[in-house]
Design a protein around this motif. Structure first.
Motif, PDB file in Angstrom:
ATOM      1  N   MET A  31       4.203  10.442  -0.015  1.00 52.18           N
ATOM      2  CA  MET A  31       3.621   9.113   0.122  1.00 52.18           C
ATOM      3  C   MET A  31       4.177   8.481   1.383  1.00 52.18           C
ATOM      4  SD  MET A  31       3.749   7.668  -3.776  1.00 52.18           S
ATOM      5  CE  MET A  31       5.495   7.949  -4.009  1.00 52.18           C
ATOM      6  N   SER A  32       3.418   7.565   1.938  1.00 47.82           N
ATOM      7  CA  SER A  32       3.827   6.903   3.160  1.00 47.82           C
ATOM      8  C   SER A  32       3.614   5.399   3.018  1.00 47.82           C
ATOM      9  CB  SER A  32       3.003   7.449   4.328  1.00 47.82           C
ATOM     10  OG  SER A  32       3.329   6.783   5.514  1.00 47.82           O
ATOM     11  N   ARG A  33       4.493   4.624   3.632  1.00 50.53           N
ATOM     12  CA  ARG A  33       4.383   3.170   3.655  1.00 50.53           C
ATOM     13  C   ARG A  33       4.521   2.716   5.108  1.00 50.53           C
ATOM     14  NH1 ARG A  33       7.073   4.744  -0.796  1.00 50.53           N
ATOM     15  NH2 ARG A  33       6.753   3.656  -2.754  1.00 50.53           N
ATOM     16  N   VAL A  34       4.126   1.492   5.367  1.00 55.84           N
ATOM     17  CA  VAL A  34       4.244   0.927   6.706  1.00 55.84           C
ATOM     18  C   VAL A  34       5.126  -0.317   6.632  1.00 55.84           C
ATOM     19  CG1 VAL A  34       2.973  -0.125   8.616  1.00 55.84           C
ATOM     20  CG2 VAL A  34       1.980   1.794   7.366  1.00 55.84           C
ATOM     21  N   MET A  35       6.078  -0.401   7.554  1.00 53.84           N
ATOM     22  CA  MET A  35       6.933  -1.582   7.679  1.00 53.84           C
ATOM     23  C   MET A  35       6.724  -2.190   9.056  1.00 53.84           C
ATOM     24  SD  MET A  35      10.470  -0.565   5.831  1.00 53.84           S
ATOM     25  CE  MET A  35      10.546  -0.221   4.094  1.00 53.84           C
ATOM     26  N   SER A  38       0.833  -1.201   0.000  1.00 54.18           N
ATOM     27  CA  SER A  38       0.000   0.000   0.000  1.00 54.18           C
ATOM     28  C   SER A  38       0.865   1.248   0.000  1.00 54.18           C
ATOM     29  CB  SER A  38      -0.891   0.049   1.250  1.00 54.18           C
ATOM     30  OG  SER A  38      -1.770  -1.047   1.268  1.00 54.18           O
ATOM     31  N   VAL A  39       0.382   2.271  -0.650  1.00 53.03           N
ATOM     32  CA  VAL A  39       1.013   3.581  -0.619  1.00 53.03           C
ATOM     33  C   VAL A  39      -0.056   4.562  -0.175  1.00 53.03           C
ATOM     34  CG1 VAL A  39       2.152   5.373  -1.973  1.00 53.03           C
ATOM     35  CG2 VAL A  39       2.617   2.979  -2.476  1.00 53.03           C
ATOM     36  N   TYR A  40       0.212   5.259   0.910  1.00 51.19           N
ATOM     37  CA  TYR A  40      -0.728   6.242   1.429  1.00 51.19           C
ATOM     38  C   TYR A  40      -0.369   7.597   0.856  1.00 51.19           C
ATOM     39  CZ  TYR A  40      -1.635   2.435   4.622  1.00 51.19           C
ATOM     40  OH  TYR A  40      -1.939   1.199   5.145  1.00 51.19           O
ATOM     41  N   LEU A  41      -1.300   8.214   0.153  1.00 51.21           N
ATOM     42  CA  LEU A  41      -1.087   9.517  -0.456  1.00 51.21           C
ATOM     43  C   LEU A  41      -1.463  10.590   0.546  1.00 51.21           C
ATOM     44  CD1 LEU A  41      -2.617   8.640  -3.936  1.00 51.21           C
ATOM     45  CD2 LEU A  41      -0.221   8.503  -3.214  1.00 51.21           C
ATOM     46  N   LEU A  42      -0.493  11.423   0.894  1.00 52.30           N
ATOM     47  CA  LEU A  42      -0.685  12.437   1.914  1.00 52.30           C
ATOM     48  C   LEU A  42      -0.954  13.799   1.280  1.00 52.30           C
ATOM     49  CD1 LEU A  42       2.240  11.260   4.219  1.00 52.30           C
ATOM     50  CD2 LEU A  42      -0.183  10.675   4.390  1.00 52.30           C
ATOM     51  N   PRO A  43      -1.629  14.694   2.015  1.00 52.81           N
ATOM     52  CA  PRO A  43      -1.992  16.000   1.456  1.00 52.81           C
ATOM     53  C   PRO A  43      -0.799  16.831   0.967  1.00 52.81           C
ATOM     54  CG  PRO A  43      -3.110  15.649   3.546  1.00 52.81           C
ATOM     55  CD  PRO A  43      -2.148  14.516   3.359  1.00 52.81           C
TER      56      PRO A  43
END
Length: 173
Positions: free
Chosen positions: A34-38, A25-30
């Motif tokens: 982009m953010s990812r989780v590990m 998943s790639v979280y699109l931030l305002p």
């Protein structure tokens, strides 16, 4: 040679990032970032493997600064970002450490990983890998990428080689 027998010979690991260290998943931030989780379980196993002398490479098509920071934080020295030719970067890694394919486990989840996976002793895939990767995998983890799949394969290798020593991790300092 069986999968378990091959685990006894592993001295190096190669991992992709998205879909392996992350769930893909790639979280699109305002702020247009982009953010990812590990997963910290993966991180623990990586650090433990490096301390035990295993070589680890991360070969990825991306180049997120936060991913680079996490890889550095874990102590992984061989980070190949923006890899357009993953097999070439894998060859560089092998030559750097004089490692033979028969001593490498690679975990990938998507089409760009197949070239390396066809060369190594053990091709592994997280549970959420694409069907083409699962078709060539020697081992499919029951765990999805980003949820502990990296830990799964590292722990298996270190346990079968009697190198998963818990005493070192429970001693107080």
């Amino acid at each position: 040679m069986s999968y378990l027998e091959k685990l006894k010979n592993i001295r190096a690991f190669v991992f992709d990032v998205d879909g392996v260290f992350t769930d893909g998943s790639v979280y699109l931030l305002p702020d247009k970032n982009m953010s990812r989780v590990m997963n910290v379980l993966d991180g623990y196993a990586v650090v433990k493997a490096i301390k035990a002398g295993y070589k680890i490479a991360v070969i990825t098509g991306g180049d997120d600064p936060m991913v680079r920071h996490r890889i550095d934080y874990l102590g992984i020295k061989d980070y190949y970002a923006k890899s357009a030719h993953k097999v070439s970067d894998y060859t560089d890694f092998k030559l750097k450490y004089q490692i033979d394919d028969s001593k490498v486990l690679m975990m990938g989840d998507d089409i760009p990983d197949i070239g390396i996976m066809k060369q190594v002793a053990i091709a592994a895939a997280p549970a959420n890998a694409v069907p083409e990767v699962k078709d060539i995998a020697d081992y499919i983890s029951p765990i999805e990428g980003g949820k502990g799949a990296v830990r799964d394969v590292i722990e298996q290798v270190m346990k079968i080689q009697d190198r998963w020593n818990l005493e070192d991790d429970t001693k107080s300092t």
